[in-house]
Design a protein around this motif. Structure first.
Motif, mmCIF file in Angstrom:
data_model
loop_
_atom_site.group_PDB
_atom_site.id
_atom_site.type_symbol
_atom_site.label_atom_id
_atom_site.label_comp_id
_atom_site.label_asym_id
_atom_site.label_seq_id
_atom_site.Cartn_x
_atom_site.Cartn_y
_atom_site.Cartn_z
ATOM 1 N N LEU A 167 -2.709 1.786 19.671
ATOM 2 C CA LEU A 167 -3.101 0.950 18.537
ATOM 3 C C LEU A 167 -3.912 1.760 17.528
ATOM 4 O O LEU A 167 -3.738 1.612 16.318
ATOM 5 C CB LEU A 167 -3.907 -0.255 19.029
ATOM 6 N N ARG A 168 -4.784 2.614 18.024
ATOM 7 C CA ARG A 168 -5.547 3.485 17.124
ATOM 8 C C ARG A 168 -4.610 4.411 16.349
ATOM 9 O O ARG A 168 -4.762 4.605 15.139
ATOM 10 C CB ARG A 168 -6.564 4.302 17.918
ATOM 11 N N GLU A 169 -3.631 4.975 17.064
ATOM 12 C CA GLU A 169 -2.671 5.855 16.410
ATOM 13 C C GLU A 169 -1.851 5.091 15.371
ATOM 14 O O GLU A 169 -1.552 5.608 14.283
ATOM 15 C CB GLU A 169 -1.749 6.479 17.456
ATOM 16 N N LEU A 170 -1.493 3.850 15.699
ATOM 17 C CA LEU A 170 -0.748 3.009 14.767
ATOM 18 C C LEU A 170 -1.512 2.845 13.459
ATOM 19 O O LEU A 170 -0.945 3.005 12.368
ATOM 20 C CB LEU A 170 -0.491 1.644 15.404
ATOM 21 N N TYR A 171 -2.801 2.544 13.537
ATOM 22 C CA TYR A 171 -3.573 2.301 12.328
ATOM 23 C C TYR A 171 -3.892 3.586 11.575
ATOM 24 O O TYR A 171 -4.038 3.565 10.339
ATOM 25 C CB TYR A 171 -4.837 1.493 12.648
ATOM 26 N N ARG A 172 -3.990 4.710 12.273
ATOM 27 C CA ARG A 172 -4.144 5.986 11.568
ATOM 28 C C ARG A 172 -2.884 6.296 10.757
ATOM 29 O O ARG A 172 -2.963 6.706 9.596
ATOM 30 C CB ARG A 172 -4.430 7.108 12.564
ATOM 31 N N ASN A 173 -1.729 6.079 11.373
ATOM 32 C CA ASN A 173 -0.465 6.293 10.665
ATOM 33 C C ASN A 173 -0.301 5.311 9.518
ATOM 34 O O ASN A 173 0.219 5.654 8.450
ATOM 35 C CB ASN A 173 0.714 6.164 11.634
ATOM 36 N N LEU A 174 -0.758 4.071 9.728
ATOM 37 C CA LEU A 174 -0.641 3.049 8.698
ATOM 38 C C LEU A 174 -1.460 3.413 7.464
ATOM 39 O O LEU A 174 -1.028 3.185 6.330
ATOM 40 C CB LEU A 174 -1.094 1.697 9.254
ATOM 41 N N ARG A 175 -2.607 4.001 7.654
ATOM 42 C CA ARG A 175 -3.429 4.418 6.519
ATOM 43 C C ARG A 175 -2.710 5.495 5.703
ATOM 44 O O ARG A 175 -2.766 5.493 4.471
ATOM 45 C CB ARG A 175 -4.778 4.935 7.001
ATOM 46 N N LEU A 176 -2.024 6.416 6.377
ATOM 47 C CA LEU A 176 -1.261 7.439 5.666
ATOM 48 C C LEU A 176 -0.083 6.826 4.914
ATOM 49 O O LEU A 176 0.247 7.242 3.800
ATOM 50 C CB LEU A 176 -0.767 8.504 6.650
ATOM 51 N N VAL A 177 0.537 5.832 5.522
ATOM 52 C CA VAL A 177 1.626 5.125 4.833
ATOM 53 C C VAL A 177 1.100 4.455 3.572
ATOM 54 O O VAL A 177 1.716 4.529 2.497
ATOM 55 C CB VAL A 177 2.272 4.071 5.769
ATOM 56 N N ASN A 178 -0.047 3.807 3.660
ATOM 57 C CA ASN A 178 -0.623 3.129 2.497
ATOM 58 C C ASN A 178 -0.941 4.110 1.382
ATOM 59 O O ASN A 178 -0.759 3.808 0.198
ATOM 60 C CB ASN A 178 -1.871 2.356 2.913
#
Length: 232
Positions: free
Chosen positions: A169-180
């Protein structure tokens, strides 16, 4: 056992503007149908996210950007601070809220991202099935944790290794920030005003807040679980 067919109606966002304009956008959570004639800024190689696993030789458009094409085209000329009345219809209920265009667009973008087919947002699809518009940071944290942990419970039931530490889940949100960040670059090239861009920034703030809470939880949700801390 084969899963039952999904029959949920699309999530419907209706934007009522002060000048009596009405703009409606529907998101089919079961089988999204993004436009085929995506604009140039939606091409995969145009400011492609640094961690994107897709290849331009195989995929023409960024899935997330293509899903945003219609909202950006309609809302690009409206300022983020404009107040709108938004009616969201989903799962046999209707939610109405008078808010800024920025916050309303942010809510819609979150749903579009989760259902777009972007490799880095696909794990959010489970939350999209039970979409809750205009979520606060606490609600987003609650739903993210609850959804992920339920997913791990279901994985375990299928004989798969669960991730109770929530590293995924932490990795998901780190990747999501880069997507944003990547999407913000695309929208800067597309938006004449700042409504869509600010909606994405608002979404990123929620992602950042959730990631911070995951990395350094300080009891933000403890008061809702008082009964769980009682000695039996």
């Amino acid at each position: 056992m084969e899963p039952k067919a999904r029959t949920e109606a699309p999530v419907r966002y209706a934007f009522h503007f002060p000048d009596d304009r009405l703009w409606v956008h529907e998101v089919d959570v079961v089988a999204p149908h993004p436009p085929e004639d995506a604009p140039d800024w939606a091409r995969l190689e145009f400011q492609q996210c640094s961690h994107c696993p897709l290849k331009a030789a195989e995929v023409r458009d960024c899935p997330f950007a293509r899903a945003l094409a219609r909202p950006v085209a309609m809302l690009a000329n409206s300022p983020s601070y404009e107040e709108v009345l938004v009616t969201v219809s989903c799962r046999d209920r209707e939610i109405r809220q008078k808010t800024t265009l920025q916050r309303a667009v942010g809510s819609l973008l979150g749903l579009l991202g989760a259902t777009s087919g972007c490799p880095h947002t696909r794990m959010l699809r489970a939350m999209a099935w039970f979409h809750w518009p205009f979520s606060t940071s606490a609600e987003t944290l609650y739903r993210s944790l609850g959804t992920y942990l339920l997913g791990q419970h279901l994985r375990q039931g299928r004989g798969l290794e669960p991730d109770w530490a929530m590293d995924g889940l932490r990795e998901l949100y780190r990747n999501l920030r880069l997507v944003n960040l990547g999407m913000a670059g695309r929208l800067r090239a597309a938006a004449e005003e700042d409504s869509s861009l600010n909606g994405l920034i608002l979404l990123d703030l929620l992602a950042a807040d959730t990631l911070y809470s995951l990395d350094s939880y300080e009891g933000e949700l403890d008061r809702f679980f008082a009964e769980y801390f009682e000695e039996e």
